[in-house]
Design a protein around this motif. Structure first.
Motif, short mmCIF file in Angstrom:
data_model
loop_
_atom_site.label_atom_id
_atom_site.label_comp_id
_atom_site.label_asym_id
_atom_site.label_seq_id
_atom_site.Cartn_x
_atom_site.Cartn_y
_atom_site.Cartn_z
N GLY A 82 10.23 17.65 4.77
CA GLY A 82 11.06 17.66 5.97
C GLY A 82 10.58 18.61 7.05
N GLY A 83 9.30 18.93 7.07
CA GLY A 83 8.74 19.82 8.08
C GLY A 83 8.63 21.26 7.64
N HIS A 84 9.18 21.62 6.49
CA HIS A 84 9.12 23.01 6.03
C HIS A 84 7.74 23.37 5.48
N LEU A 85 6.97 22.36 5.05
CA LEU A 85 5.63 22.63 4.50
C LEU A 85 4.54 21.98 5.35
N GLY A 86 4.83 21.75 6.61
CA GLY A 86 3.87 21.11 7.51
C GLY A 86 4.52 19.98 8.26
N THR A 87 4.03 19.74 9.48
CA THR A 87 4.68 18.74 10.33
C THR A 87 3.84 17.49 10.58
N GLU A 88 2.67 17.39 9.94
CA GLU A 88 1.81 16.22 10.18
C GLU A 88 2.51 14.92 9.82
N GLU A 89 3.31 14.94 8.79
CA GLU A 89 4.05 13.72 8.41
C GLU A 89 5.01 13.30 9.51
N ILE A 90 5.75 14.26 10.06
CA ILE A 90 6.73 13.97 11.10
C ILE A 90 6.06 13.59 12.42
N PRO A 110 4.90 12.01 -1.55
CA PRO A 110 4.23 13.18 -2.11
C PRO A 110 3.10 12.74 -3.03
N ALA A 111 1.92 13.29 -2.82
CA ALA A 111 0.76 12.85 -3.60
C ALA A 111 0.88 13.20 -5.07
N ASP A 112 1.67 14.22 -5.40
CA ASP A 112 1.76 14.61 -6.81
C ASP A 112 2.63 13.67 -7.62
N ILE A 118 0.84 -1.20 0.00
CA ILE A 118 0.00 0.00 0.00
C ILE A 118 0.88 1.25 0.00
N LEU A 119 0.64 2.13 -0.96
CA LEU A 119 1.32 3.42 -1.02
C LEU A 119 0.53 4.42 -0.21
N VAL A 120 1.18 5.12 0.70
CA VAL A 120 0.50 6.08 1.58
C VAL A 120 0.93 7.49 1.23
N ALA A 121 -0.04 8.34 0.94
CA ALA A 121 0.25 9.73 0.60
C ALA A 121 0.51 10.55 1.86
N GLY A 122 1.38 11.54 1.74
CA GLY A 122 1.50 12.54 2.79
C GLY A 122 0.31 13.49 2.73
N LEU A 123 0.17 14.29 3.75
CA LEU A 123 -0.92 15.28 3.78
C LEU A 123 -0.53 16.56 3.04
N ASN A 124 0.68 17.00 3.27
CA ASN A 124 1.12 18.30 2.77
C ASN A 124 1.81 18.19 1.42
N PRO A 125 1.96 19.31 0.71
CA PRO A 125 2.74 19.28 -0.52
C PRO A 125 4.14 18.71 -0.27
N HIS A 126 4.62 17.88 -1.19
CA HIS A 126 5.93 17.25 -1.06
C HIS A 126 6.06 16.44 0.23
N ALA A 127 4.90 15.95 0.74
CA ALA A 127 4.88 15.20 2.01
C ALA A 127 5.54 15.98 3.13
N GLY A 128 5.32 17.29 3.14
CA GLY A 128 5.81 18.15 4.20
C GLY A 128 7.21 18.69 3.99
#
Length: 336
Positions: free
Chosen positions: A214-222, A244-246, A202-212
């Protein structure tokens, strides 16, 4: 295991295309036994409007279902008061929900091997003063389960959702370790049970652009997604991500996976519907019964014209039968 599969097919909103899609099935042979759960008078009225000749046969539990062209098994449900195509009538709302109840309870009782649903109109049901947010939530409550998972699928792609019908501003708070864990476990278990995939990847997408990033675009992944996935991997689940979902929905990733898990509705479903709208199927996982549905709405403007495309319904029936056979095989294997 070799016994024929019998699926309940609810006809959906009486003013929509659901009733005529059911009648279209009667014009051709079916591999699975289909029992239409609907008002017999509604089906008769729509067949007359369309100039179709269909022999409707009352069905009772324990009987085989019709599969021959020109014949259709019907489990009659009372309460439909208006048969006019294209014109909604809130008085039919109780009847619509009763068709779902009859089909679901029939599945729980073992009379049906699964259920397929034609589209309903949420707005008119709410206009009748009945709180209703959709098939998925209705069946979740009726079956008494804590969590269900919405998954849409085509021949080439399966996309499941961590959250479904939520405003975008509420999505982040809803992605908790508990929800993500439950959804992932249900998805993996039901891919194995219903689709005979021994260890689903199963491939799991991050929530934020570029899967966050590294925390610069959101920390939900971390903070949430990565630790939860790591814990689930320790349980034996084959989860890749967060990605990254894109770029997740590209052949490089999809060719080596069995399903994708998106964080929210419009992150994953636009890709799937672009790839296969009209031949996709909506699947509810996590229920004690098999449930599939079409990927479109009631199409009130097409109702009564005979122009409705049954492609998605054929897919929903085919996948529903496949899932029912998969469950029977899994049950048989567990008994050995």
């Amino acid at each position: 295991m070799n016994a024929p599969v019998i699926l309940a097919l609810t006809a959906g909103e009486p003013a929509g295309i659901g009733p005529e899609l059911c009648l279209q099935l009667a014009l051709e042979a079916r591999d699975a036994g289909i029992v239409v759960v609907a008002s017999r008078a509604l089906l008769e009225a729509r067949a007359e409007q369309l100039g179709q000749t269909v022999a409707l046969h009352d069905w009772v539990p324990g009987q085989p279902a019709e599969t021959e062209p020109g014949r259709l098994s019907v489990r009659h449900v009372e309460g439909c008061v208006d048969y006019q195509p294209g014109v909604l009538d809130a008085r039919n709302s109780g009847y619509v929900l009763e068709t779902l109840t009859v089909a679901a309870k029939g599945c729980l009782a073992g009379d049906f091997d699964g259920m397929v649903t034609a589209p309903v109109h949420k707005g008119v049901i709410n206009d009748a003063g009945i709180a209703f947010s959709g098939h998925t939530e209705f069946l979740q409550e009726l079956c008494g389960v804590e969590r269900v998972v919405m998954m849409l699928a085509t021949e080439d792609l399966r996309v499941a959702l961590v959250t479904t019908h939520l405003p975008l501003k509420d999505v982040s708070a809803a992605i908790t370790p508990d929800r993500l864990s439950q959804v992932s476990r249900i998805l993996a278990a039901d891919l194995k049970t219903f689709f005979s995939i021994e260890k689903p990847r199963i491939l799991v997408a991050g929530l934020n652009p570029h899967a966050g990033e590294g925390g610069h675009l959101g920390t939900e992944e971390i903070d949430v997604i990565e630790p939860t996935l790591e814990k689930l991997r320790s349980e034996g689940l084959d989860l890749v991500g967060p990605l990254p979902a894109d770029t997740l929905f590209t052949p490089h990733w999809l060719d080596q996976a069995d399903a994708a898990l998106a964080m929210y509705h419009d992150q994953g479903l636009p890709v799937l519907k672009f790839q296969g709208f009209g031949r996709a199927v909506n699947i509810t996982l996590g229920l004690p019964i098999v449930r599939t549905s079409v990927d479109h709405g009631t199409a009130l403007d097409l109702a009564g014209t005979g122009k409705a495309d049954a492609g998605s319904l054929h897919t929903a029936i085919r996948v529903g039968a496949q899932m029912a056979k998969g469950r029977k095989a899994a049950n048989q294997e567990n008994q050995l």
